[in-house]
Design a protein around this motif. Structure first.
Motif, PDB file in Angstrom:
ATOM      1  N   LEU A 671     -17.218  36.639 -16.547  1.00 51.13           N
ATOM      2  CA  LEU A 671     -15.972  37.392 -16.744  1.00 51.13           C
ATOM      3  C   LEU A 671     -14.972  37.042 -15.653  1.00 51.13           C
ATOM      4  O   LEU A 671     -15.259  37.192 -14.456  1.00 51.13           O
ATOM      5  CB  LEU A 671     -16.242  38.898 -16.729  1.00 51.13           C
ATOM      6  N   GLN A 672     -13.804  36.588 -16.039  1.00 46.59           N
ATOM      7  CA  GLN A 672     -12.708  36.295 -15.120  1.00 46.59           C
ATOM      8  C   GLN A 672     -11.413  36.855 -15.702  1.00 46.59           C
ATOM      9  O   GLN A 672     -11.284  37.007 -16.915  1.00 46.59           O
ATOM     10  CB  GLN A 672     -12.573  34.788 -14.889  1.00 46.59           C
ATOM     11  N   GLY A 673     -10.472  37.128 -14.855  1.00 50.70           N
ATOM     12  CA  GLY A 673      -9.178  37.627 -15.315  1.00 50.70           C
ATOM     13  C   GLY A 673      -9.251  38.997 -15.949  1.00 50.70           C
ATOM     14  O   GLY A 673      -8.465  39.324 -16.848  1.00 50.70           O
ATOM     15  N   ILE A 674     -10.193  39.823 -15.488  1.00 52.18           N
ATOM     16  CA  ILE A 674     -10.332  41.182 -16.024  1.00 52.18           C
ATOM     17  C   ILE A 674      -9.205  42.058 -15.475  1.00 52.18           C
ATOM     18  O   ILE A 674      -8.859  41.990 -14.293  1.00 52.18           O
ATOM     19  CB  ILE A 674     -11.708  41.756 -15.671  1.00 52.18           C
ATOM     20  N   THR A 675      -8.631  42.894 -16.322  1.00 55.62           N
ATOM     21  CA  THR A 675      -7.521  43.757 -15.908  1.00 55.62           C
ATOM     22  C   THR A 675      -7.888  45.233 -15.841  1.00 55.62           C
ATOM     23  O   THR A 675      -7.312  45.982 -15.059  1.00 55.62           O
ATOM     24  CB  THR A 675      -6.337  43.603 -16.880  1.00 55.62           C
ATOM     25  N   MET A 676      -8.830  45.671 -16.678  1.00 57.07           N
ATOM     26  CA  MET A 676      -9.273  47.061 -16.632  1.00 57.07           C
ATOM     27  C   MET A 676     -10.689  47.139 -17.176  1.00 57.07           C
ATOM     28  O   MET A 676     -11.176  46.211 -17.842  1.00 57.07           O
ATOM     29  CB  MET A 676      -8.330  48.000 -17.390  1.00 57.07           C
ATOM     30  N   ALA A 677     -11.380  48.240 -16.879  1.00 53.57           N
ATOM     31  CA  ALA A 677     -12.769  48.406 -17.313  1.00 53.57           C
ATOM     32  C   ALA A 677     -13.075  49.889 -17.417  1.00 53.57           C
ATOM     33  O   ALA A 677     -12.339  50.734 -16.893  1.00 53.57           O
ATOM     34  CB  ALA A 677     -13.719  47.724 -16.338  1.00 53.57           C
ATOM     35  N   ALA A 678     -14.184  50.204 -18.111  1.00 52.34           N
ATOM     36  CA  ALA A 678     -14.580  51.598 -18.283  1.00 52.34           C
ATOM     37  C   ALA A 678     -16.083  51.682 -18.464  1.00 52.34           C
ATOM     38  O   ALA A 678     -16.732  50.712 -18.874  1.00 52.34           O
ATOM     39  CB  ALA A 678     -13.862  52.216 -19.483  1.00 52.34           C
ATOM     40  N   PHE A 683     -23.378  52.151 -21.009  1.00 54.29           N
ATOM     41  CA  PHE A 683     -22.738  50.913 -21.432  1.00 54.29           C
ATOM     42  C   PHE A 683     -21.440  50.729 -20.658  1.00 54.29           C
ATOM     43  O   PHE A 683     -20.917  51.658 -20.037  1.00 54.29           O
ATOM     44  CB  PHE A 683     -22.475  50.909 -22.948  1.00 54.29           C
ATOM     45  N   THR A 684     -20.926  49.487 -20.685  1.00 51.49           N
ATOM     46  CA  THR A 684     -19.733  49.136 -19.927  1.00 51.49           C
ATOM     47  C   THR A 684     -18.789  48.348 -20.810  1.00 51.49           C
ATOM     48  O   THR A 684     -19.217  47.629 -21.724  1.00 51.49           O
ATOM     49  CB  THR A 684     -20.109  48.299 -18.687  1.00 51.49           C
ATOM     50  N   LEU A 685     -17.498  48.492 -20.538  1.00 50.47           N
ATOM     51  CA  LEU A 685     -16.448  47.805 -21.293  1.00 50.47           C
ATOM     52  C   LEU A 685     -15.472  47.176 -20.303  1.00 50.47           C
ATOM     53  O   LEU A 685     -15.158  47.763 -19.260  1.00 50.47           O
ATOM     54  CB  LEU A 685     -15.731  48.793 -22.216  1.00 50.47           C
ATOM     55  N   ALA A 686     -14.998  45.967 -20.629  1.00 50.94           N
ATOM     56  CA  ALA A 686     -13.999  45.295 -19.790  1.00 50.94           C
ATOM     57  C   ALA A 686     -12.929  44.685 -20.672  1.00 50.94           C
ATOM     58  O   ALA A 686     -13.197  44.251 -21.809  1.00 50.94           O
ATOM     59  CB  ALA A 686     -14.660  44.230 -18.925  1.00 50.94           C
ATOM     60  N   ILE A 687     -11.691  44.638 -20.155  1.00 56.52           N
ATOM     61  CA  ILE A 687     -10.547  44.093 -20.880  1.00 56.52           C
ATOM     62  C   ILE A 687     -10.077  42.836 -20.160  1.00 56.52           C
ATOM     63  O   ILE A 687      -9.838  42.846 -18.948  1.00 56.52           O
ATOM     64  CB  ILE A 687      -9.393  45.105 -20.964  1.00 56.52           C
ATOM     65  N   GLY A 688      -9.930  41.725 -20.913  1.00 54.82           N
ATOM     66  CA  GLY A 688      -9.463  40.473 -20.345  1.00 54.82           C
ATOM     67  C   GLY A 688      -7.957  40.373 -20.308  1.00 54.82           C
ATOM     68  O   GLY A 688      -7.236  41.188 -20.895  1.00 54.82           O
ATOM     69  N   ALA A 689      -7.488  39.320 -19.634  1.00 55.20           N
ATOM     70  CA  ALA A 689      -6.050  39.142 -19.434  1.00 55.20           C
ATOM     71  C   ALA A 689      -5.304  38.902 -20.739  1.00 55.20           C
ATOM     72  O   ALA A 689      -4.108  39.167 -20.837  1.00 55.20           O
ATOM     73  CB  ALA A 689      -5.805  37.987 -18.465  1.00 55.20           C
ATOM     74  N   GLU A 690      -5.979  38.397 -21.763  1.00 51.77           N
ATOM     75  CA  GLU A 690      -5.342  38.154 -23.055  1.00 51.77           C
ATOM     76  C   GLU A 690      -5.678  39.233 -24.071  1.00 51.77           C
ATOM     77  O   GLU A 690      -5.538  39.033 -25.275  1.00 51.77           O
ATOM     78  CB  GLU A 690      -5.773  36.782 -23.588  1.00 51.77           C
ATOM     79  N   GLY A 691      -6.154  40.359 -23.597  1.00 54.66           N
ATOM     80  CA  GLY A 691      -6.463  41.465 -24.489  1.00 54.66           C
ATOM     81  C   GLY A 691      -7.871  41.426 -25.052  1.00 54.66           C
ATOM     82  O   GLY A 691      -8.205  42.227 -25.936  1.00 54.66           O
ATOM     83  N   GLU A 692      -8.718  40.498 -24.556  1.00 47.54           N
ATOM     84  CA  GLU A 692     -10.094  40.445 -25.034  1.00 47.54           C
ATOM     85  C   GLU A 692     -10.836  41.718 -24.637  1.00 47.54           C
ATOM     86  O   GLU A 692     -10.628  42.257 -23.551  1.00 47.54           O
ATOM     87  CB  GLU A 692     -10.840  39.240 -24.444  1.00 47.54           C
ATOM     88  N   VAL A 693     -11.719  42.186 -25.514  1.00 46.83           N
ATOM     89  CA  VAL A 693     -12.513  43.384 -25.262  1.00 46.83           C
ATOM     90  C   VAL A 693     -13.990  42.970 -25.218  1.00 46.83           C
ATOM     91  O   VAL A 693     -14.505  42.396 -26.185  1.00 46.83           O
ATOM     92  CB  VAL A 693     -12.299  44.458 -26.345  1.00 46.83           C
ATOM     93  N   TYR A 694     -14.645  43.239 -24.082  1.00 46.82           N
ATOM     94  CA  TYR A 694     -16.059  42.911 -23.913  1.00 46.82           C
ATOM     95  C   TYR A 694     -16.851  44.196 -23.692  1.00 46.82           C
ATOM     96  O   TYR A 694     -16.384  45.116 -23.006  1.00 46.82           O
ATOM     97  CB  TYR A 694     -16.267  41.990 -22.704  1.00 46.82           C
ATOM     98  N   LEU A 739      -9.590  53.331 -27.585  1.00 46.99           N
ATOM     99  CA  LEU A 739      -8.829  52.206 -27.046  1.00 46.99           C
ATOM    100  C   LEU A 739      -7.487  52.108 -27.753  1.00 46.99           C
ATOM    101  O   LEU A 739      -7.417  52.153 -28.994  1.00 46.99           O
ATOM    102  CB  LEU A 739      -9.638  50.919 -27.226  1.00 46.99           C
ATOM    103  N   ALA A 740      -6.392  51.999 -26.977  1.00 44.11           N
ATOM    104  CA  ALA A 740      -5.039  51.899 -27.530  1.00 44.11           C
ATOM    105  C   ALA A 740      -4.493  50.502 -27.291  1.00 44.11           C
ATOM    106  O   ALA A 740      -4.652  49.935 -26.207  1.00 44.11           O
ATOM    107  CB  ALA A 740      -4.119  52.939 -26.895  1.00 44.11           C
ATOM    108  N   VAL A 741      -3.861  49.915 -28.326  1.00 42.14           N
ATOM    109  CA  VAL A 741      -3.239  48.602 -28.197  1.00 42.14           C
ATOM    110  C   VAL A 741      -1.808  48.679 -28.709  1.00 42.14           C
ATOM    111  O   VAL A 741      -1.456  49.554 -29.510  1.00 42.14           O
ATOM    112  CB  VAL A 741      -4.015  47.524 -28.983  1.00 42.14           C
ATOM    113  N   LYS A 742      -0.984  47.761 -28.223  1.00 39.54           N
ATOM    114  CA  LYS A 742       0.366  47.610 -28.777  1.00 39.54           C
ATOM    115  C   LYS A 742       0.554  46.142 -29.154  1.00 39.54           C
ATOM    116  O   LYS A 742       0.026  45.239 -28.507  1.00 39.54           O
ATOM    117  CB  LYS A 742       1.433  48.052 -27.782  1.00 39.54           C
TER     118      LYS A 742
END
Length: 745
Positions: A671-678, A683-694, A739-742
């Motif tokens: 994982l690189q370029g992560i912007t937020m996580a929860a 379990f764990t969730l991470a958001i990438g720089a291009e909006g990827e959800v892991y 999760l909210a997206v625009k």
């Protein structure tokens, strides 16, 4: 004596003028000649002569009032006491109080310089004498305004608009330990637009020492309280009685108590006899007046209780957007920008206030065009793939999850909630009709929030908190453990202001399962609710049903707060982290770790009752821009976009390929370029720089947003979006995700 303004703005005397006179500055712009106006103000105890001078301030030409109070018969100590009282009145600094500029003793008189309010009775007379052909200035007193209404009742919104301004002013006065003692509609002034009110005439106000009481019977007879009629001591509750009389007068266009003579008036006041209020007004308004005019002072509400009354919330919160000579439009930043700092990554995605779903230090890119409508997805609790929730044709910019609640804040500042439809709801089907599939969730706006702009929402297990754009916190839901902060354990169905924090402007709030932390714009931190494991940071494990200020190091500037299930974090403006509560599995990073070696058992910290700095690398050395706490583990994102996890790894929630138990924080590989996580329960969730959800960790009941069981490695979650998008907010709680997206433009 020539009165003018010195260079520093203070009113000063010039004895070059004829003694006993006050001269207006003789310039070409002078509108008035040197005139004195005298009027008699009838007090309940005695008559008093006050001379009023209208002066022009040399610095800017503004008009200033100079009140001359004769003190010939006062002793030296009495004069000094009177001067001291004026000095205290100068400390009053409120937009709804006539401003005091200066005061001084001049041989036989106490001179008080103050703000000029056009249109009052005394200056209406002045206009008639000096400028008979000039149109009278608008404004005047509230009594004038009421009199001009004749029998045309005011609408309730107008009444409350005036009332809350008076309420705020009196609250400020009482906070200075001052009693007004002559509050009445004649002493409440209106601006020229008849929108802003100002309390004036503090001539007989009483300065209290601590919780002392005043005994002197003063004030206008129609507004004096029953305890004054009986000669009993009184404190702020007599001003509240007078405030009730003013509110009654606004609603009825007549005084609550009037009689042909003083004995008859006293009898009416002592019996609490007044005409009923029109039933065109709400039951809440009528009951508030009755409460304020209770014969028993102890049963009259406190000012902060009145401010927290449901009927006052909307006019209080709307006040500063509706008043003034021009209808003001507040230029507001996007809420995402209000809730986070700068990240510095060109492709960085939007931000999220920690609400059982993470704490961010990131900022969103400024948009030049109106944002399109967003989407909100949920999964977990048996929903194995992301489900798009109904949106009510609005844009949601922040979301939060509790055990039973799914909530969001719209771009317009409204609170939206998603609920499962009730069993058996809807019309019964006709024989032979095709049964339609019922939606899994329905959305609705929370009722009772008209005119209130919500900045953020945070959910606990069975309760919620919301923060307004004015820094006021409201809570609702289950009151168990005192988590609502209302001073009791009662449940509340609609958002209610936390009265104990009305004197503070809150920047951010976070909920744990059953406790709350809040931080003010002055960097103060408050906590309340369940205290097990020391999660409140107060040094004990006691529960508290009202906010308690948390002790932090003197040089620590609190910026954000974060609540886990049984622990808490405070992050400073310098990205330092303090933690307290349950540190099981080292989920708070309290073990002293500088490399990859496990700490010996005797150095492992299980819980702390007060806030202490994190000790585990990289939390204590890296700049952490986003962090979240789950049930037994945590996740942190560094400024470089690296993702670290620490705590329990029983179900692979640390994402380190194995389920090895370790108290050492580990970097999630791949994982690189992560912007937020929860974090959720396991379990764990991470958001990438291009909006990827892991997601990774426990997969039961759809926790990972895909149809598979546990996974110790991050894998992508597919959202049903055909256009590029940005994740603006994410929240995990127990086994669920919101999760909210625009959509990008």
């Amino acid at each position: 004596m020539h009165v003018a303004r010195s260079k520093d703005g203070e009113v000063r005397e010039d004895k070059s003028g004829r003694e006993g006179s006050v001269r207006v500055n003789k310039t070409t712009n002078t509108l008035w000649s040197a005139n004195k106006l005298s009027f008699c103000q009838l007090l309940f105890s005695k008559n008093s002569l006050t001379i009023v001078h209208l002066c022009r301030r040399r610095s800017d030409g503004a008009l200033v009032i100079l009140k001359e109070i004769p003190v010939e018969q006062m002793t030296r100590d009495e004069r000094l006491a009177a001067q001291n009282e004026c000095q205290v009145l100068k400390l009053l600094n409120h937009p709804n109080i006539i401003e005091y500029y200066e005061n001084f003793l001049e041989d036989k008189a106490l001179m008080i310089a103050m703000e000029y309010a056009p249109g009052t009775d005394i200056f209406s007379l002045f206009f008639k004498m000096c400028k008979p052909d000039t149109q009278m200035p608008s404004g005047g007193t509230l009594a004038d305004y009421i009199q001009k209404r004749c029998n045309s009742l005011l609408d309730e919104d107008t009444i409350l608009h005036f009332f809350v301004q008076i309420l705020l002013a009196l609250y400020h006065v009482h906070n200075k330990l001052i009693l007004h003692r002559d509050l009445k509609t004649q002493n409440i002034l209106l601006d020229k637009h008849q929108m802003i009110v100002k309390i004036g005439d503090f001539g007989i106000s009483k300065i209290l020492v601590s919780k002392s009481k005043a005994y002197t019977v003063v004030g206008t007879p129609c507004y004096i309280s029953p305890e004054l009629c009986e000669g009993k001591p009184y404190n702020q509750k007599s001003d509240i009685w007078a405030l009730g009389c003013v509110l009654y007068e606004l609603a009825s266009l007549k005084r609550a108590f009037e009689a042909a003579n003083l004995p008859a008036l006293v009898l009416k006041i002592m019996s609490g006899t007044f005409a009923p209020i029109s039933d065109r007004y709400s039951a809440e308004l009528r009951q508030l007046i009755l409460n304020m005019l209770n014969l028993d002072p102890s049963k009259r509400p406190q000012l902060n209780e009145i401010m927290a009354h449901p009927i006052c919330i909307r006019p209080l919160l709307n006040l500063y957007t509706d008043i003034g000579n021009v209808k003001m439009r507040r230029i507001e930043k996007p809420l995402s920008a209000l809730q986070a700092g700068s990240h510095g990554r060109p492709g960085g995605r939007g931000t999220n206030t920690r609400t059982r779903g993470g704490l961010s230090g990131l900022s969103s890119t400024k948009m030049m065009h109106p944002l399109p409508l967003s989407s909100v997805y949920t999964w977990g609790s048996g929903i194995s793939t992301p489900l798009r929730l109904p949106m009510l044709n609005t844009e949601v910019i922040q979301v939060s999850l509790g055990r039973t609640q799914k909530m969001g804040v719209t771009k317009s500042g409204r609170l939206i909630t998603w609920e499962a439809p009730s069993v058996g709801s809807g019309e019964p089907a006709l024989p032979g009709a095709v049964e339609q599939m019922q939606p899994q969730f329905i959305s609705r706006f929370l009722e009772g929030q008209s005119g209130v702009t919500i900045k953020s929402v945070s959910c606990g297990d069975l309760f919620s908190t919301c923060l307004t754009d004015r820094g006021i916190i409201m809570t609702f839901g289950s009151g168990s453990n005192g988590c609502l902060g209302h001073g009791n354990f009662n449940d509340v169905t609609q958002p209610k202001i936390v009265e104990a924090l009305l004197g503070y402007e809150l920047d951010q709030v976070s909920c744990g399962a059953s406790h709350v932390l809040a931080v003010t714009n002055e960097r103060e931190v408050f906590s309340w609710g369940r205290g097990d494991n020391g999660r409140l940071g107060l040094g004990t494990q006691d529960c508290h049903h009202s906010p308690q200020q948390v002790s932090l190091p003197a040089d620590f500037e609190a910026h954000r707060v974060l609540c886990g299930v049984d622990c808490s974090m405070v992050i400073s403006t310098q990205h330092q982290i303090l933690v307290c509560g349950n540190n099981r599995f080292n989920k708070l990073g309290l073990d002293k770790i500088s490399d990859t070696e496990e700490p010996p058992s005797h150095c492992q910290v299980e819980e702390v009752l007060i806030f202490q700095p994190v000790q585990s690398a990289p939390l204590n050395v890296e700049k952490i821009v986003y962090i979240d706490i789950g049930t037994a583990h945590s996740v942190a994102v560094t400024e470089k976009g690296q993702c670290y996890t620490f705590g329990s790894n029983q179900l692979g929630q640390l994402g380190c390929s194995s389920r090895r138990t370790s108290r050492v924080p580990c970097q999630v590989p791949g994982l690189q370029g992560i912007t937020m996580a929860a974090c959720g329960d396991a379990f764990t969730l991470a958001i990438g720089a291009e909006g990827e959800v892991y997601t990774w960790g426990k997969g039961a009941r759809g926790r990972l947003g895909r149809k598979e069981e546990d996974s110790g490695k991050p894998k992508a979650v597919q959202l049903d979006e055909s256009h590029p998008f940005t994740v603006t907010s994410v929240a995990c709680c127990h086994g669920n995700t919101l999760l909210a997206v625009k959509r990008n433009v």
